[in-house]
Design an enzyme around this catalytic site. Sequence first.
Site: not given
Length: 134
Positions: A14-16
């Site tokens: 998952c990204d920010s």
Amino acid sequence: MKISTQIKVRSYECDSYGHVNNAVYVNYLEVGRMEFLHGIGFDYNGIIDAGYFLFVSHIDIRYKASAHLDDILTIEAENVEMGAVSGKFQQCIKKEDGTVCAEAEVTWACVTKDGRPSRIPKDFIVPGLLPEKK
């Protein structure tokens, strides 16, 4: 023939923004294609030992919806085209509720160890590698 496999989204994917990073979907597609090859009895290690590789030459991916941590995703792979040297997969990544996260068309090619296009050796053409007639 369509083959499906499931994975659970891990935190590091998952990204920010809290959803699966777009680049990670390419990894998911790879998992789906490898499970497809295993499922049809394709000898992937054998073709490498024989001096050939199956390279991805093009991916056209359309992102439809976000996936998040702990989502269970189903990755579908179906071989829809096959020539003497190359072929094409249709793939779809869906959430448990059926929401489509991504759809992709993946073109692959058989090459020799020195990178030259090559016919797939006959010993490695298994029935499931040939697309089903519709």
